[in-house]
Scaffold this motif. Structure first.
Motif, PDB file in Angstrom:
ATOM      1  N   GLY A 134      39.292  40.715  35.667  1.00  0.00           N
ATOM      2  CA  GLY A 134      38.947  40.979  34.274  1.00  0.00           C
ATOM      3  C   GLY A 134      39.685  42.115  33.584  1.00  0.00           C
ATOM      4  O   GLY A 134      39.745  42.166  32.357  1.00  0.00           O
ATOM      5  N   ARG A 152      40.937  32.494  41.850  1.00  0.00           N
ATOM      6  CA  ARG A 152      41.965  32.860  42.831  1.00  0.00           C
ATOM      7  C   ARG A 152      42.047  31.747  43.864  1.00  0.00           C
ATOM      8  O   ARG A 152      41.014  31.344  44.416  1.00  0.00           O
ATOM      9  N   GLU A 167      42.196  31.167  47.002  1.00  0.00           N
ATOM     10  CA  GLU A 167      42.037  31.803  48.313  1.00  0.00           C
ATOM     11  C   GLU A 167      41.433  30.798  49.270  1.00  0.00           C
ATOM     12  O   GLU A 167      40.940  29.746  48.875  1.00  0.00           O
ATOM     13  N   GLY A 204      31.128  34.084  50.649  1.00  0.00           N
ATOM     14  CA  GLY A 204      31.447  35.226  49.785  1.00  0.00           C
ATOM     15  C   GLY A 204      32.872  35.230  49.254  1.00  0.00           C
ATOM     16  O   GLY A 204      33.301  36.189  48.629  1.00  0.00           O
ATOM     17  N   PHE A 215      34.971  32.500  41.021  1.00  0.00           N
ATOM     18  CA  PHE A 215      33.864  33.419  41.285  1.00  0.00           C
ATOM     19  C   PHE A 215      33.585  34.203  40.012  1.00  0.00           C
ATOM     20  O   PHE A 215      34.279  34.042  39.013  1.00  0.00           O
ATOM     21  N   GLN A 246      32.467  37.963  38.090  1.00  0.00           N
ATOM     22  CA  GLN A 246      32.422  39.422  38.195  1.00  0.00           C
ATOM     23  C   GLN A 246      31.628  40.007  37.044  1.00  0.00           C
ATOM     24  O   GLN A 246      31.739  39.538  35.914  1.00  0.00           O
ATOM     25  N   ILE A 287      33.118  46.919  34.312  1.00  0.00           N
ATOM     26  CA  ILE A 287      33.227  47.819  33.161  1.00  0.00           C
ATOM     27  C   ILE A 287      34.609  48.445  33.159  1.00  0.00           C
ATOM     28  O   ILE A 287      35.245  48.582  34.222  1.00  0.00           O
ATOM     29  N   TYR A 308      46.395  50.600  40.491  1.00  0.00           N
ATOM     30  CA  TYR A 308      45.561  51.765  40.765  1.00  0.00           C
ATOM     31  C   TYR A 308      46.338  53.066  40.961  1.00  0.00           C
ATOM     32  O   TYR A 308      47.451  53.079  41.487  1.00  0.00           O
ATOM     33  N   THR A 328      32.971  43.496  50.703  1.00  0.00           N
ATOM     34  CA  THR A 328      33.159  44.364  49.537  1.00  0.00           C
ATOM     35  C   THR A 328      32.480  43.737  48.324  1.00  0.00           C
ATOM     36  O   THR A 328      32.920  42.720  47.811  1.00  0.00           O
ATOM     37  N   VAL A 329      31.396  44.356  47.912  1.00  0.00           N
ATOM     38  CA  VAL A 329      30.612  43.794  46.808  1.00  0.00           C
ATOM     39  C   VAL A 329      31.165  44.280  45.468  1.00  0.00           C
ATOM     40  O   VAL A 329      31.098  43.586  44.459  1.00  0.00           O
ATOM     41  N   GLY A 377      38.525  51.607  40.397  1.00  0.00           N
ATOM     42  CA  GLY A 377      39.277  52.848  40.463  1.00  0.00           C
ATOM     43  C   GLY A 377      40.011  53.119  39.171  1.00  0.00           C
ATOM     44  O   GLY A 377      39.843  52.418  38.175  1.00  0.00           O
ATOM     45  N   TYR A 401      43.382  53.483  36.768  1.00  0.00           N
ATOM     46  CA  TYR A 401      44.681  52.842  36.578  1.00  0.00           C
ATOM     47  C   TYR A 401      45.383  53.531  35.403  1.00  0.00           C
ATOM     48  O   TYR A 401      45.608  52.960  34.356  1.00  0.00           O
ATOM     49  N   PHE A 424      35.556  49.214  37.239  1.00  0.00           N
ATOM     50  CA  PHE A 424      35.239  48.513  38.491  1.00  0.00           C
ATOM     51  C   PHE A 424      34.799  47.097  38.174  1.00  0.00           C
ATOM     52  O   PHE A 424      34.505  46.776  37.017  1.00  0.00           O
ATOM     53  N   GLY A 426      31.471  41.527  42.528  1.00  0.00           N
ATOM     54  CA  GLY A 426      31.421  40.079  42.677  1.00  0.00           C
ATOM     55  C   GLY A 426      29.965  39.629  42.666  1.00  0.00           C
ATOM     56  O   GLY A 426      29.177  40.036  43.516  1.00  0.00           O
ATOM     57  N   ARG A 435      28.728  37.673  45.774  1.00  0.00           N
ATOM     58  CA  ARG A 435      28.489  38.548  46.932  1.00  0.00           C
ATOM     59  C   ARG A 435      27.230  39.388  46.728  1.00  0.00           C
ATOM     60  O   ARG A 435      26.464  39.623  47.667  1.00  0.00           O
TER      61      ARG A 435
END
Ligand code: HAM
Length: 444
Positions: free
Chosen positions: A84, A114, A116, A121, A126, A128, A131, A264, A281-282, A286, A288, A305, A308, A311
């Motif tokens: 996002g 993605r 993947e 999870g 998926f 998100q 913020i 990042y 990893t929920v 960081g 940027y 941040f 997900g 998750r």
């Protein structure tokens, strides 16, 4: 034929029985972020491919292997958003938000795409909640952004989650670190995967979050960026930690966190759980600080941040977190015959106008089948209408939990008037207690 009725691999339906949980997560997250000053932004599901290759970085797994990219009919390269942040930053730049009151504080719920390998999870589509805070350089910005995520988990009653923190420095301190990494990984050239060999010269930090088990094993012994960050970055990191401590937010420093996206700088963090398998990893995020400048805007520090939602839901369900009850049907109006069915439609509509959750038959089912259905949907009250009831204007209202019944007069305007004689000779007070939340006139 099978393809036609199977959702594409890695996608998931949210069924009516589940959507209440999703709405609860989204609403709680949005409202919690709003208490810090974040307001919702909505950006397109697809963007020009270049936005992601430039911001996420062309040596990342996301860009190299996972994007849903296609040519549209106007021959433009378009990509379904894999995350996002890039869209939010693009929207802020395009709409002049960065020249306005800073910081820009935006929140969002988005679907991301993605390509993947799906597993628990990890999906191809998926969702998100995230913020972004644009224009804020101070350590208090980092601490508050982290506090938003922490507060959301607290309000939702999420257990078994740990905040891990690291600093990956700025371009100045990273140059020296890159040299060290190249030195280290060069000794493993024969063991690194094809993609990482390409990364070795261009962006050695990306090797640290390669998904290949061999590369991961090698990466364990690599030098840690935290040992190479400059004084300014170290001071910033200390400032963040001091404020987290002041806000009572627990964390551990994990020097191996580098994050999977290129934009990042300085503070990076993840909320991690051991309860939901390999994809623990929920939430990740960081700073940027270089991104807006890199996209052609004025150098503007920024951070954020994303968590997900699949998750998060998985974790809450695994750890027995509480969800609010779905509203149950207040009253089901059963009917026998054509005229009663018309009356049931009318009465149900009038009750809805009063704010009640009312249902009536839409299947021309027998009375027995209608009552069975009312029971199945958990209707709290039922009212039965037949020819006799239409004639007298009086029908039986039943409390499904207590089986208590009273006679009611049904009138125009959706008002049910209690008639005090009832099967069990209950007192008016007992009736009031049992039926008091329906629009019963003259009850007391
Ligand atoms: P990310 O770490 O790529 O960061 O994704 C954030 C979160 O999205 C992950 O922690 C995870 O919970 C969830 N997630 C990622 N990929 C999948 C997947 N394939 N299936 C299910 N869930 C997934 C970002 O996207 C950054 N934009 C976060 C950010 C915002 N950084 C600064 N601002």
């Amino acid at each position: 034929m099978a393809l036609l009725t199977n959702a594409p691999r890695g996608t998931q339906d949210v069924l009516p029985s589940q959507s209440g949980r999703w709405k609860y997560l989204e609403k709680t997250a949005m409202e919690t972020a709003a208490l810090f000053g974040f307001r919702e932004i909505r950006t397109p599901v697809f963007e020009h491919t270049e936005l992601f290759t430039r911001s996420v970085g062309d040596t990342t797994d996301v860009v190299q292997k996972e994007m849903y990219t296609f040519q549209d009919k106007g021959n433009r390269s378009i990509t379904l958003r894999p995350e996002g942040t890039a869209g939010v930053v693009r929207a802020a730049m395009q709409n002049g938000l960065l020249g306005d009151a800073l910081p820009v504080m935006a929140s969002y719920v988005v679907s991301c795409f993605r390509y993947e390998k799906p597993q628990a999870g990890r999906l191809r589509e998926f969702h998100q909640f995230g913020i972004e805070m644009l224009g804020a350089a101070a350590p208090s910005a980092d601490a508050q952004v982290i506090a938003v995520a922490n507060e959301i988990f607290r309000v939702l009653g999420v257990e078994g989650i740990r905040l891990e923190l690291n600093s990956i420095g700025c371009p100045t301190c990273r140059a020296a670190y890159h040299k060290k990494l190249v030195e280290y990984f060069s000794a493993y050239k024969d063991k690194l995967c094809e993609t990482c060999l390409g990364r070795l010269e261009k962006n050695p930090m990306r090797i640290l979050d390669c998904k290949s088990p061999e590369c991961q094993e090698i990466a364990k012994g690599a030098p840690k960026i935290i040992d190479y960050i400059c004084d300014d970055c170290r001071e910033h990191f200390e400032g963040v930690k001091t404020r987290l401590n002041a806000m009572g937010i627990d964390f551990v420093v994990n020097p191996t966190i580098v994050r999977g996206l290129d934009y990042y700088t300085r503070t990076v963090f993840e909320f991690v759980s051991e309860n939901i398998g390999a994809q623990g990893t929920v939430c990740g995020g960081g700073r940027y600080d270089g991104l807006i400048g890199m996209l052609g805007g004025k150098e503007t520090p920024a951070l954020g941040f994303a968590m997900g939602l699949e998750r998060l839901l998985l974790l809450m369900e695994k750890t027995g977190a509480q969800f609010p009850e779905e509203p149950a049907c207040d009253i089901y109006i059963a009917s026998m015959g054509e005229a009663a069915s018309v009356k049931a439609c009318q009465l149900a509509m009038q009750l809805r106008e009063e704010g009640f959750f009312a249902q009536c038959d839409s299947m021309s089912r027998s009375l027995k089948a209608q009552m069975k259905y009312a029971d199945k949907i958990g209707a709290r009250y039922t009212l039965v209408l037949g020819d006799n009831e239409l004639e007298t204007g009086v029908a039986k209202l039943k409390n499904m939990a207590t089986s208590q019944q009273i006679d009611v007069k049904f009138e125009e305007g959706g008002v049910l008037t209690a008639i005090y004689e009832n099967d069990q000779n209950d007192t008016i007070e007992q009736i009031a207690e049992s039926f008091g939340d329906l629009p019963l006139k003259n009850l007391l």
